[in-house]
Write an enzyme that holds these catalytic residues in place. Structure first.
Site, mmCIF file in Angstrom:
data_model
loop_
_atom_site.group_PDB
_atom_site.id
_atom_site.type_symbol
_atom_site.label_atom_id
_atom_site.label_comp_id
_atom_site.label_asym_id
_atom_site.label_seq_id
_atom_site.Cartn_x
_atom_site.Cartn_y
_atom_site.Cartn_z
ATOM 1 N N THR A 100 -2.801 14.255 27.533
ATOM 2 C CA THR A 100 -1.874 13.871 28.600
ATOM 3 C C THR A 100 -1.102 15.065 29.154
ATOM 4 O O THR A 100 -0.870 16.053 28.436
ATOM 5 C CB THR A 100 -0.876 12.836 28.037
ATOM 6 O OG1 THR A 100 0.161 12.611 28.984
ATOM 7 C CG2 THR A 100 -0.215 13.311 26.743
ATOM 8 N N ASP A 101 -0.637 14.933 30.388
ATOM 9 C CA ASP A 101 0.223 15.981 30.963
ATOM 10 C C ASP A 101 1.633 15.938 30.358
ATOM 11 O O ASP A 101 2.415 16.876 30.536
ATOM 12 C CB ASP A 101 0.299 15.851 32.492
ATOM 13 C CG ASP A 101 0.844 14.508 32.986
ATOM 14 O OD1 ASP A 101 1.126 13.622 32.147
ATOM 15 O OD2 ASP A 101 0.992 14.351 34.211
ATOM 16 N N GLU A 102 1.964 14.845 29.630
ATOM 17 C CA GLU A 102 3.337 14.729 29.094
ATOM 18 C C GLU A 102 3.639 15.792 28.048
ATOM 19 O O GLU A 102 4.807 16.023 27.730
ATOM 20 C CB GLU A 102 3.561 13.332 28.507
ATOM 21 C CG GLU A 102 3.403 12.253 29.548
ATOM 22 C CD GLU A 102 4.102 10.948 29.204
ATOM 23 O OE1 GLU A 102 4.861 10.898 28.232
ATOM 24 O OE2 GLU A 102 3.879 9.975 29.943
ATOM 25 N N TYR B 77 5.945 9.954 21.620
ATOM 26 C CA TYR B 77 4.549 9.858 22.076
ATOM 27 C C TYR B 77 4.008 11.244 22.458
ATOM 28 O O TYR B 77 2.961 11.669 21.959
ATOM 29 C CB TYR B 77 4.447 8.903 23.283
ATOM 30 C CG TYR B 77 3.159 9.076 24.063
ATOM 31 C CD1 TYR B 77 1.940 8.704 23.516
ATOM 32 C CD2 TYR B 77 3.164 9.647 25.345
ATOM 33 C CE1 TYR B 77 0.744 8.893 24.212
ATOM 34 C CE2 TYR B 77 1.981 9.829 26.047
ATOM 35 C CZ TYR B 77 0.770 9.449 25.480
ATOM 36 O OH TYR B 77 -0.401 9.648 26.174
ATOM 37 N N LYS C 48 1.035 13.593 20.772
ATOM 38 C CA LYS C 48 -0.152 14.059 21.499
ATOM 39 C C LYS C 48 -0.211 15.594 21.486
ATOM 40 O O LYS C 48 -1.287 16.175 21.383
ATOM 41 C CB LYS C 48 -0.142 13.551 22.948
ATOM 42 C CG LYS C 48 -0.354 12.061 23.104
ATOM 43 C CD LYS C 48 -1.713 11.559 22.634
ATOM 44 C CE LYS C 48 -2.868 11.952 23.520
ATOM 45 N NZ LYS C 48 -4.142 11.294 23.122
HETATM 46 P P1 NAD Z 1 -4.503 2.168 25.547
HETATM 47 O O1 NAD Z 1 -3.241 1.979 24.785
HETATM 48 O O2 NAD Z 1 -4.803 1.248 26.670
HETATM 49 O O3 NAD Z 1 -5.735 2.064 24.542
HETATM 50 C C1 NAD Z 1 -5.732 2.668 23.282
HETATM 51 C C2 NAD Z 1 -6.916 2.107 22.489
HETATM 52 O O4 NAD Z 1 -6.938 2.768 21.208
HETATM 53 C C3 NAD Z 1 -6.817 0.602 22.206
HETATM 54 O O5 NAD Z 1 -8.063 -0.006 22.430
HETATM 55 C C4 NAD Z 1 -6.427 0.531 20.739
HETATM 56 O O6 NAD Z 1 -6.894 -0.631 20.089
HETATM 57 C C5 NAD Z 1 -7.099 1.780 20.197
HETATM 58 N N1 NAD Z 1 -6.452 2.279 18.975
HETATM 59 C C6 NAD Z 1 -5.123 2.486 18.764
HETATM 60 N N2 NAD Z 1 -4.907 2.934 17.519
HETATM 61 C C7 NAD Z 1 -6.131 3.049 16.935
HETATM 62 C C8 NAD Z 1 -6.568 3.489 15.667
HETATM 63 N N3 NAD Z 1 -5.704 3.902 14.723
HETATM 64 N N4 NAD Z 1 -7.893 3.499 15.415
HETATM 65 C C9 NAD Z 1 -8.781 3.076 16.344
HETATM 66 N N5 NAD Z 1 -8.413 2.642 17.569
HETATM 67 C C10 NAD Z 1 -7.114 2.628 17.862
HETATM 68 O O7 NAD Z 1 -4.505 3.671 25.991
HETATM 69 P P2 NAD Z 1 -5.011 4.338 27.358
HETATM 70 O O8 NAD Z 1 -3.946 4.251 28.368
HETATM 71 O O9 NAD Z 1 -6.355 3.829 27.667
HETATM 72 O O10 NAD Z 1 -5.094 5.868 26.904
HETATM 73 C C11 NAD Z 1 -6.265 6.361 26.266
HETATM 74 C C12 NAD Z 1 -6.052 7.823 25.921
HETATM 75 O O11 NAD Z 1 -5.824 8.566 27.110
HETATM 76 C C13 NAD Z 1 -4.871 8.082 25.008
HETATM 77 O O12 NAD Z 1 -5.238 9.087 24.103
HETATM 78 C C14 NAD Z 1 -3.785 8.576 25.946
HETATM 79 O O13 NAD Z 1 -2.917 9.449 25.292
HETATM 80 C C15 NAD Z 1 -4.612 9.295 26.987
HETATM 81 N N6 NAD Z 1 -4.026 9.342 28.334
HETATM 82 C C16 NAD Z 1 -3.609 8.193 28.947
HETATM 83 C C17 NAD Z 1 -3.113 8.251 30.246
HETATM 84 C C18 NAD Z 1 -2.666 7.010 30.981
HETATM 85 O O14 NAD Z 1 -2.131 7.125 32.077
HETATM 86 N N7 NAD Z 1 -2.864 5.813 30.437
HETATM 87 C C19 NAD Z 1 -3.035 9.485 30.900
HETATM 88 C C20 NAD Z 1 -3.456 10.634 30.239
HETATM 89 C C21 NAD Z 1 -3.966 10.546 28.956
HETATM 90 O O1 DAU Z 2 1.431 11.112 32.366
HETATM 91 C C1 DAU Z 2 0.440 10.532 31.556
HETATM 92 C C2 DAU Z 2 1.048 9.400 30.775
HETATM 93 O O2 DAU Z 2 1.268 8.338 31.699
HETATM 94 C C3 DAU Z 2 0.164 8.915 29.630
HETATM 95 O O3 DAU Z 2 0.042 9.945 28.689
HETATM 96 C C4 DAU Z 2 0.774 7.681 28.959
HETATM 97 O O4 DAU Z 2 -0.117 7.190 27.970
HETATM 98 C C5 DAU Z 2 0.974 6.630 30.014
HETATM 99 O O5 DAU Z 2 1.611 5.499 29.443
HETATM 100 C C6 DAU Z 2 1.817 7.172 31.162
HETATM 101 O O6 DAU Z 2 3.167 7.429 30.694
HETATM 102 P P1 DAU Z 2 4.459 7.070 31.574
HETATM 103 O O7 DAU Z 2 5.618 6.930 30.680
HETATM 104 O O8 DAU Z 2 4.588 7.984 32.735
HETATM 105 O O9 DAU Z 2 3.958 5.644 32.151
HETATM 106 P P2 DAU Z 2 4.727 4.266 32.378
HETATM 107 O O10 DAU Z 2 3.791 3.382 33.130
HETATM 108 O O11 DAU Z 2 5.313 3.727 31.121
HETATM 109 O O12 DAU Z 2 5.931 4.675 33.331
HETATM 110 C C7 DAU Z 2 5.698 5.275 34.592
HETATM 111 C C8 DAU Z 2 7.043 5.559 35.218
HETATM 112 O O13 DAU Z 2 7.670 4.312 35.548
HETATM 113 C C9 DAU Z 2 8.005 6.268 34.293
HETATM 114 O O14 DAU Z 2 8.813 7.164 35.044
HETATM 115 C C10 DAU Z 2 8.873 5.145 33.728
HETATM 116 C C11 DAU Z 2 8.916 4.163 34.874
HETATM 117 N N1 DAU Z 2 9.012 2.739 34.498
HETATM 118 C C12 DAU Z 2 8.151 2.243 33.583
HETATM 119 C C13 DAU Z 2 8.207 0.924 33.201
HETATM 120 C C14 DAU Z 2 7.239 0.372 32.177
HETATM 121 C C15 DAU Z 2 9.981 1.922 35.093
HETATM 122 O O15 DAU Z 2 10.753 2.378 35.948
HETATM 123 N N2 DAU Z 2 10.024 0.620 34.722
HETATM 124 C C16 DAU Z 2 9.185 0.075 33.793
HETATM 125 O O16 DAU Z 2 9.306 -1.148 33.494
#
Ligand code: NAD
Ligand code: DAU
Length: 384
Positions: A164-166, A190, A194
């Site tokens: 992630t970029d975080e 989180y 990561k």
């Molecule tokens: P998600 O939470 O939707 O899915 C995570 C999956 O991992 C689920 O299916 C869960 O059951 C599985 N899991 C969790 N713990 C586990 C364990 N101990 N063993 C096996 N499986 C397990 O997550 P996502 O949003 O699809 O993100 C996927 C990956 O991409 C993560 O590594 C996250 O850090 C990264 N990522 C997400 C975003 C985003 O915007 N969602 C952006 C950048 C990177």
């Molecule tokens: O940047 C990549 C990341 O993006 C991933 O690594 C994470 O897994 C993914 O969850 C996401 O993280 P964020 O914290 O940015 O996503 P989220 O959807 O939780 O929130 C997006 C923005 O919206 C953030 O500034 C918080 C705000 N927010 C979120 C929720 C859930 C609100 O204002 N209200 C809300 O109810």
């Protein structure tokens, strides 16, 4: 040698038609991005073997894989990435050459409430997978490696760590976007977990020569997104006529990327990425949260026939801010563009329209997710 290829040749190569079939282990394949990646890969490379390992936590959903379940080349295994024995057996039994590691605890708000699972899965789980792949690579894959020039060949083996970029922390309004050399400064449990897993993946390349690649991506959105994250939460609350909770002043900025574009970028990294390297992936779409929520409201007003409240902007409520809330993320994706030929293809307006339509047309998918556990989580985060 890939280094002398033109971008056009690289793009054509990422079609993969001429490659020997891969054998992939996709961890977290029942989650949001993982399941989109599985769909992408199965339709793009139908000859490849694809094994999903997923613990089916609250975020994992077998329904997300219903479209590929009956494929001969597909296998789902329920299991934890901390279970070394299970991973050893899978790697050997399936002769895996490529690990695409998505499995993680992924939600910042949950990491604030309970960080333990984040350390366990994201740090210990990634470590366990790396160790298992190291043993597997030493005993099996390494022997098959002919030369490092064969990037894109399955014989080189790849451990792709999806991150992630975080990990880079928060930007000020005038700061340049994150590059691959921006120092790590994670601010939430989180992102710290990561960052820890990124460092492990990097160290396994430098210490053991394990072919790891790290990608750091911005905020994804699209289908199968669990309704705890901003976009699916807002879509569902609009459809239910519930308040739309915007944290703080709503001026926080995220860089949004359509999940299909992320999958294409991961494909490019697997086929053409250089072991030991990191690639930033972003949509070049910086949007303030409040603007994004208003855009979603306008799309819902236009596309949803029977909204309980219309115009749905009336539902917006500013609520208590997230502790340690990062102000701005922005990605400089020049490296993956110039070295691997990837660029995003979906505009935020088009991607959001598709996403809104998906939540409208797939109520059977999201209704069952609003469980008692979900409601308890919701009450805790939003104090309602
Ligand atoms: P998600 O939470 O939707 O899915 C995570 C999956 O991992 C689920 O299916 C869960 O059951 C599985 N899991 C969790 N713990 C586990 C364990 N101990 N063993 C096996 N499986 C397990 O997550 P996502 O949003 O699809 O993100 C996927 C990956 O991409 C993560 O590594 C996250 O850090 C990264 N990522 C997400 C975003 C985003 O915007 N969602 C952006 C950048 C990177
Ligand atoms: O940047 C990549 C990341 O993006 C991933 O690594 C994470 O897994 C993914 O969850 C996401 O993280 P964020 O914290 O940015 O996503 P989220 O959807 O939780 O929130 C997006 C923005 O919206 C953030 O500034 C918080 C705000 N927010 C979120 C929720 C859930 C609100 O204002 N209200 C809300 O109810």
């Amino acid at each position: 040698m890939t280094s002398s290829w033109s971008l056009e040749e690289k793009r054509a190569f990422v079609g993969g038609a001429s490659l020997a079939p891969r054998r992939l282990l996709v961890t977290g394949g029942a989650g949001f991005i993982g399941s989109n990646f599985v769909h992408y890969w199965c339709s793009r490379y139908p000859g490849d073997r694809l094994v999903v390992l997923d613990a089916l936590t609250y975020a994992g959903n077998r329904q997300n894989l219903a479209l590929v379940d009956s494929r001969e080349n597909f296998r789902f295994v329920e299991g934890n990435i901390c279970d070394r024995q299970k991973i050893d057996i899978l790697l050997q039994q399936e002769a895996i050459d490529t690990i695409v590691h998505f499995a993680a605890e992924s939600h910042v708000d949950r990491s604030i409430i309970g960080p333990d699972a984040f350390i366990q899965t994201n740090v210990v789980g990634t470590f366990t997978l790396l160790e298992a792949f190291r043993q597997h690579w030493n005993g099996f894959l390494k022997d098959q490696t002919n030369s490092s020039d064969q990037i894109g060949s399955k014989q080189t083996g790849v451990f792709l760590h999806v991150s992630t970029d975080e990990v880079y922390g928060s930007l000020g309004p005038d700061d340049p976007p994150f590059t691959e050399t921006t120092p790590y400064a994670p601010n939430s449990p989180y992102s710290a977990s990561k960052a820890g897993s990124d460092h492990l993946a990097r160290a396994y390349y430098h210490t053991y020569g394990l072919p790891t690649i790290i990608t750091n991506c911005s905020n994804n959105y699209g289908s199968y997104h669990f309704p705890e994250k901003l976009i699916p939460l807002m879509c569902i609350n609009i459809l239910l006529g519930k308040p739309l909770p915007v944290y703080g002043d709503g001026q926080n900025i995220r860089d949004w990327l359509y999940v299909g574009d992320h999958c294409r970028a991961l494909d490019a990294a697997i086929a053409l990425g250089k072991p030991g390297e990191t690639y930033n992936i972003g949509g070049n779409n910086e949007v303030k949260n409040i603007e994004l929520v208003r855009l979603l409201c306008r799309l819902m007003d236009e596309l949803a026939p029977n909204l309980p409240v219309r115009p749905c902007e009336q539902l917006i409520q500013f609520v208590k801010d997230r502790p340690g809330h990062d102000r701005r993320y922005a990605i400089d994706a020049t490296k993956i563009k110039t070295e691997l030929g990837w660029t995003p293809s979906v505009t935020v307006e088009e991607g959001l329209r598709q996403t809104v339509l998906w939540y409208l047309n797939n109520q059977d998918w999201w209704q069952p997710l609003l469980s008692e556990e979900y409601r308890a989580y919701y009450r805790q985060v939003y104090q309602v």
